[in-house]
Scaffold this motif. Structure first.
Motif, PDB file in Angstrom:
ATOM      1  N   UNK A   1       0.839  -1.198   0.000  1.00 52.56           N
ATOM      2  CA  UNK A   1       0.000   0.000   0.000  1.00 52.56           C
ATOM      3  C   UNK A   1       0.878   1.253   0.000  1.00 52.56           C
ATOM      4  N   UNK A   2       1.969   1.218   0.753  1.00 53.51           N
ATOM      5  CA  UNK A   2       2.893   2.356   0.762  1.00 53.51           C
ATOM      6  C   UNK A   2       3.585   2.504  -0.585  1.00 53.51           C
TER       7      UNK A   2
ATOM      8  N   UNK B   1       4.874  -2.668 -11.934  1.00 53.26           N
ATOM      9  CA  UNK B   1       5.056  -2.603 -10.488  1.00 53.26           C
ATOM     10  C   UNK B   1       4.473  -3.844  -9.836  1.00 53.26           C
ATOM     11  N   UNK B   2       5.195  -4.399  -8.882  1.00 51.38           N
ATOM     12  CA  UNK B   2       4.683  -5.559  -8.148  1.00 51.38           C
ATOM     13  C   UNK B   2       3.451  -5.180  -7.336  1.00 51.38           C
TER      14      UNK B   2
ATOM     15  N   UNK C   1      -2.074  -5.736  -5.484  1.00 54.44           N
ATOM     16  CA  UNK C   1      -3.295  -4.988  -5.175  1.00 54.44           C
ATOM     17  C   UNK C   1      -4.101  -4.727  -6.450  1.00 54.44           C
ATOM     18  N   UNK C   2      -4.544  -5.765  -7.132  1.00 56.98           N
ATOM     19  CA  UNK C   2      -5.322  -5.561  -8.360  1.00 56.98           C
ATOM     20  C   UNK C   2      -6.761  -5.171  -8.041  1.00 56.98           C
ATOM     21  N   UNK C   3      -7.390  -4.523  -8.996  1.00 57.35           N
ATOM     22  CA  UNK C   3      -8.810  -4.225  -8.873  1.00 57.35           C
ATOM     23  C   UNK C   3      -9.605  -5.383  -9.469  1.00 57.35           C
TER      24      UNK C   3
ATOM     25  N   UNK D   1      -4.589  -4.938 -13.225  1.00 54.25           N
ATOM     26  CA  UNK D   1      -3.368  -4.758 -12.448  1.00 54.25           C
ATOM     27  C   UNK D   1      -3.036  -3.274 -12.337  1.00 54.25           C
ATOM     28  N   UNK D   2      -3.683  -2.596 -11.372  1.00 52.93           N
ATOM     29  CA  UNK D   2      -3.505  -1.157 -11.262  1.00 52.93           C
ATOM     30  C   UNK D   2      -2.997  -0.710  -9.895  1.00 52.93           C
ATOM     31  N   UNK D   3      -2.879  -1.652  -8.936  1.00 47.48           N
ATOM     32  CA  UNK D   3      -2.348  -1.288  -7.625  1.00 47.48           C
ATOM     33  C   UNK D   3      -3.289  -0.500  -6.752  1.00 47.48           C
ATOM     34  N   UNK D   4      -4.573  -0.434  -7.109  1.00 51.90           N
ATOM     35  CA  UNK D   4      -5.533   0.352  -6.316  1.00 51.90           C
ATOM     36  C   UNK D   4      -6.610  -0.519  -5.678  1.00 51.90           C
ATOM     37  N   UNK D   5      -6.463  -1.832  -5.765  1.00 53.64           N
ATOM     38  CA  UNK D   5      -7.465  -2.727  -5.205  1.00 53.64           C
ATOM     39  C   UNK D   5      -7.450  -2.729  -3.681  1.00 53.64           C
ATOM     40  N   UNK D   6      -8.541  -3.190  -3.091  1.00 51.48           N
ATOM     41  CA  UNK D   6      -8.646  -3.242  -1.630  1.00 51.48           C
ATOM     42  C   UNK D   6      -8.225  -4.592  -1.069  1.00 51.48           C
TER      43      UNK D   6
END
Length: 211
Positions: free
Chosen positions: A45-46, A80-81, A86-88, A103-108
């Motif tokens: 997340x960071x 980015x890993x 953190x996929x949506x 694969x956008x890194x914004x998933x919860x």
């Protein structure tokens, strides 16, 4: 087919050239080792927040935006890993259950590391995140050159890659006999100057705009 390509190039006389610059962000475990090491959900997340901050910088958007649509995805969002961890999750049609992932890194929801690694390997980018010859690997990793030889091992480092593809100049094709005209030789010298200019621009971007 090769001859057809050459003929097409000769017909057009000039070929547009691009220069690619790749920015690697390396994340390395330097403190006390915890149970999940670098794989904790808070880490990604960071990482996701940091990388989104960089992508939101005006200088980043401007530089990345100079590439074509096909090239632009390599710097926006880049590789980015965190995007794999953190996929949506997406549902199609009337389905309430996820049927695909972006694969956008914004998933919860955080994917398990092994699942993210398998997806990265399937997409051909595992070595981007975990290069086999990286000096950042631990002694244990050096003995086990690839992650799949030791699936349970927690990596002590990973990296993200962002490639910027910048239009540079044009190359004039030689004539049918392979000879270059005086204009083509002059253009080559101009191209060298253009590449040097892009290198200086890239240095300023990394040293000043990202600091």
């Amino acid at each position: 087919p090769f001859k057809a390509v050459l003929q097409t190039l000769h017909e057009h006389q000039e070929v547009e050239l691009f220069v690619q610059f790749t920015l690697f962000l390396v994340y390395e475990l330097t403190g006390p080792v915890q149970a999940d090491g670098l794989l904790g959900s808070w880490v990604f997340r960071e990482v996701g927040l940091l990388e989104q901050h960089l992508r939101d910088l005006p200088a980043w958007k401007a530089l990345c935006g100079r590439g074509s649509d096909r090239h632009r995805t390599l710097c926006m969002p880049g590789l980015s890993l965190a995007s794999y961890k953190l996929p949506t999750l997406q549902a199609s049609g009337s389905s309430m259950s996820p049927t695909s992932m972006r694969m956008d890194g914004t998933g919860s929801d955080v994917l398990p590391f092994e699942a993210a690694r398998i997806l990265a390997k399937r997409h051909g980018v595992e070595d981007v995140f975990f290069p086999a010859d990286s000096p950042l690997r631990s002694a244990r990793a050096a003995r086990s050159r690839r992650l799949d030889e030791d699936p349970g091992r927690i990596p002590d480092a990973f990296r993200s890659a962002f490639t910027f593809t910048l239009p540079c100049c044009a190359m004039r094709m030689p004539d049918a006999r392979g000879r270059k005209s005086a204009e083509a030789l002059k253009q080559e010298r101009s191209n060298i100057a253009a590449v040097d200019g892009l290198k200086k621009e890239w240095t300023k971007f990394v040293v000043e705009d990202l600091s």
